[in-house]
Structure formats: C-alpha cells, structure tokens
Design a protein around this motif. Structure first.
Motif, PDB file in Angstrom:
ATOM      1  N   ILE A 146       0.820  -1.212   0.000  1.00  0.00           N
ATOM      2  CA  ILE A 146       0.000   0.000   0.000  1.00  0.00           C
ATOM      3  C   ILE A 146       0.859   1.269   0.000  1.00  0.00           C
ATOM      4  O   ILE A 146       0.636   2.193  -0.789  1.00  0.00           O
ATOM      5  N   LYS A 150       2.016   1.363  -3.781  1.00  0.00           N
ATOM      6  CA  LYS A 150       0.793   2.108  -4.091  1.00  0.00           C
ATOM      7  C   LYS A 150      -0.288   1.212  -4.711  1.00  0.00           C
ATOM      8  O   LYS A 150      -0.992   1.594  -5.651  1.00  0.00           O
ATOM      9  N   VAL A 151      -0.416   0.001  -4.180  1.00  0.00           N
ATOM     10  CA  VAL A 151      -1.444  -0.935  -4.646  1.00  0.00           C
ATOM     11  C   VAL A 151      -2.675  -0.777  -3.755  1.00  0.00           C
ATOM     12  O   VAL A 151      -2.556  -0.701  -2.529  1.00  0.00           O
ATOM     13  N   SER A 152      -3.850  -0.745  -4.340  1.00  0.00           N
ATOM     14  CA  SER A 152      -5.076  -0.582  -3.558  1.00  0.00           C
ATOM     15  C   SER A 152      -5.454  -1.893  -2.878  1.00  0.00           C
ATOM     16  O   SER A 152      -5.059  -2.986  -3.314  1.00  0.00           O
ATOM     17  N   LEU A 153      -6.236  -1.785  -1.810  1.00  0.00           N
ATOM     18  CA  LEU A 153      -6.752  -2.979  -1.137  1.00  0.00           C
ATOM     19  C   LEU A 153      -7.566  -3.838  -2.103  1.00  0.00           C
ATOM     20  O   LEU A 153      -7.487  -5.062  -2.082  1.00  0.00           O
ATOM     21  N   ALA A 154      -8.341  -3.177  -2.961  1.00  0.00           N
ATOM     22  CA  ALA A 154      -9.186  -3.906  -3.913  1.00  0.00           C
ATOM     23  C   ALA A 154      -8.338  -4.767  -4.843  1.00  0.00           C
ATOM     24  O   ALA A 154      -8.687  -5.921  -5.140  1.00  0.00           O
ATOM     25  N   ASP A 155      -7.200  -4.236  -5.302  1.00  0.00           N
ATOM     26  CA  ASP A 155      -6.331  -5.002  -6.204  1.00  0.00           C
ATOM     27  C   ASP A 155      -5.643  -6.155  -5.478  1.00  0.00           C
ATOM     28  O   ASP A 155      -5.426  -7.222  -6.047  1.00  0.00           O
ATOM     29  N   SER A 190     -11.664  -3.654   3.823  1.00  0.00           N
ATOM     30  CA  SER A 190     -11.928  -2.746   2.701  1.00  0.00           C
ATOM     31  C   SER A 190     -13.298  -2.084   2.848  1.00  0.00           C
ATOM     32  O   SER A 190     -13.454  -0.887   2.595  1.00  0.00           O
ATOM     33  N   THR A 194     -14.116   1.938   3.357  1.00  0.00           N
ATOM     34  CA  THR A 194     -15.016   2.666   2.464  1.00  0.00           C
ATOM     35  C   THR A 194     -16.192   3.289   3.217  1.00  0.00           C
ATOM     36  O   THR A 194     -16.523   4.463   3.021  1.00  0.00           O
ATOM     37  N   SER A 200      -6.493   3.551   5.324  1.00  0.00           N
ATOM     38  CA  SER A 200      -6.217   2.158   4.975  1.00  0.00           C
ATOM     39  C   SER A 200      -5.152   1.547   5.882  1.00  0.00           C
ATOM     40  O   SER A 200      -5.287   0.419   6.355  1.00  0.00           O
TER      41      SER A 200
END
Length: 211
Positions: A146, A150-155, A190, A194, A200
C-alpha cells in the motif's frame, strides 16, 4: 448437473454464457438470474425454486452475478451437491466465495487473466508471500504494497482471489485456508475503510495486530 465459476472480464463472462446457453439448449424462460445482493433468505428461495421441475422439462440455468453472503453460500452447499440432471449453476466470481463452494465447481478463467490489475512481478511476489510468511510478517508485506508500491486494497484482494482459484486446481489445502482467510479479512477491512472513511494503513494494522 454442473456447477461453474466464471472468473474474468464482463465480455468474457457474457460470451461464455451465450455460448453455454446455446450449446446446452437452455430456453430463456428457464434461466434464473440473480443480480442483487443475495442473503440467506434469498438462498432459501433459490432452493425452494429448484425443488420444482423446470418448465417444459427443459434444461435450467442459475446465474449468480451478485454479491452473495457467506451464510447464503453455506446454505447453498447441499443444493450444489444435489443438483438434478437438468440444472446447472454458475457463479460469476468477482466476489468472495467459500473454499467449499469453489471445490464443488469447475473453474473457467479468462485466458491471460486480463481481468487482473496490471501489476509488476515484484508486487505479485509480495502478494504470494502473504500465503507463505508467518502472520507477524504479513502486516509489513501489506503495508509495503500500500505505502511503497501504491497498490489498492481492492487489487490485493483481486490478486488473492486469482491465487485461490489456482490453489484449488492444485489441491493445496494448507494455502487454500490461508488465502481464503486473508480474502475474508481484507474484504471486511476494505468495506470498513469505504463505509467509515478510515485510513487504509490504520485499518490494516487493526486487522493484523488484533488478538
């Protein structure tokens, strides 16, 4: 009587289903589509519907493309085991599925996995290490994904789901349990991030440092 999981882009899913319906001569009036969130009460209605023979004695198809709760999935396990000879069941898997559901299904993955986020090899290696390293190391790995990558939780969740399908095909039970648990917990986190506008990193720390 078949249970399938389709994992891929919208175009892949639509084309697969169109061909499947043609090949198995399934009339439109015997196709049951579920596109809104499915709870345990809905699962019971599905079971009740399937207890009645399909119209005209023709083949029947159930398509679940909505989010389905874990309780609803558990309620459908016996149904999947006892499908009659004219009923097929399809999950469109951009959702969290129990390992017990996955193990009862044939999985079809879009070639080249074009539905996955475009990630470099370093990121994929880190995601894979989540299944190997000790729990105390996973916080640092996720924070690296993260904060540094810089990877999102969703990915991250999407990559883990792809990993789960691969592990099921290899029958790697130990990693299946770890992967399924991570997907479940990260999905919860996640949703908290949201719905409550949480940071995060803070939410991840709570997840991995809880007793």
């Amino acid at each position: 009587m078949r249970s399938l999981i389709l994992n891929g882009s919208k175009k892949f899913v639509e084309e697969f289903l169109e061909q499947y319906i043609r090949d198995n001569n399934i009339p439109e009036y015997n196709i049951l589509r579920f596109e809104e969130q499915i709870k345990i009460s809905d699962a019971r209605k599905i079971k009740q519907t399937l207890s009645i023979a399909p119209l005209s004695g023709r083949n029947r198809l159930v398509i679940i493309s909505a989010e389905i709760s874990l309780d609803a999935q558990s309620a459908l396990l016996k149904t999947l085991e006892e499908l009659d000879e004219v009923t097929d069941f399809v999950f469109v898997s951009q959702q969290e599925l129990l390992p017990t559901i996955v193990s009862r299904c044939t999985v079809f993955i879009e070639p080249k996995a074009s539905y996955l986020p475009t990630l470099d090899k370093d990121i994929l290696l880190i995601v894979n290490k989540l299944l190997i390293d000790q729990p105390t190391s996973r916080l640092a790995l996720v924070e690296e994904l993260i904060d540094v990558k810089k990877v999102s939780l969703a990915d991250i969740i999407l990559c883990l789901r792809a990993q789960l399908l691969e592990l099921v095909s290899k029958n790697d039970s130990a990693k299946i349990q770890i992967c399924a648990h991570l997907i479940k917990e990260l999905t919860k986190t996640s949703k908290l991030v949201t719905s409550n506008n949480l940071n995060s990193k803070t939410a991840i720390e709570r997840l991995f440092l809880k007793p």
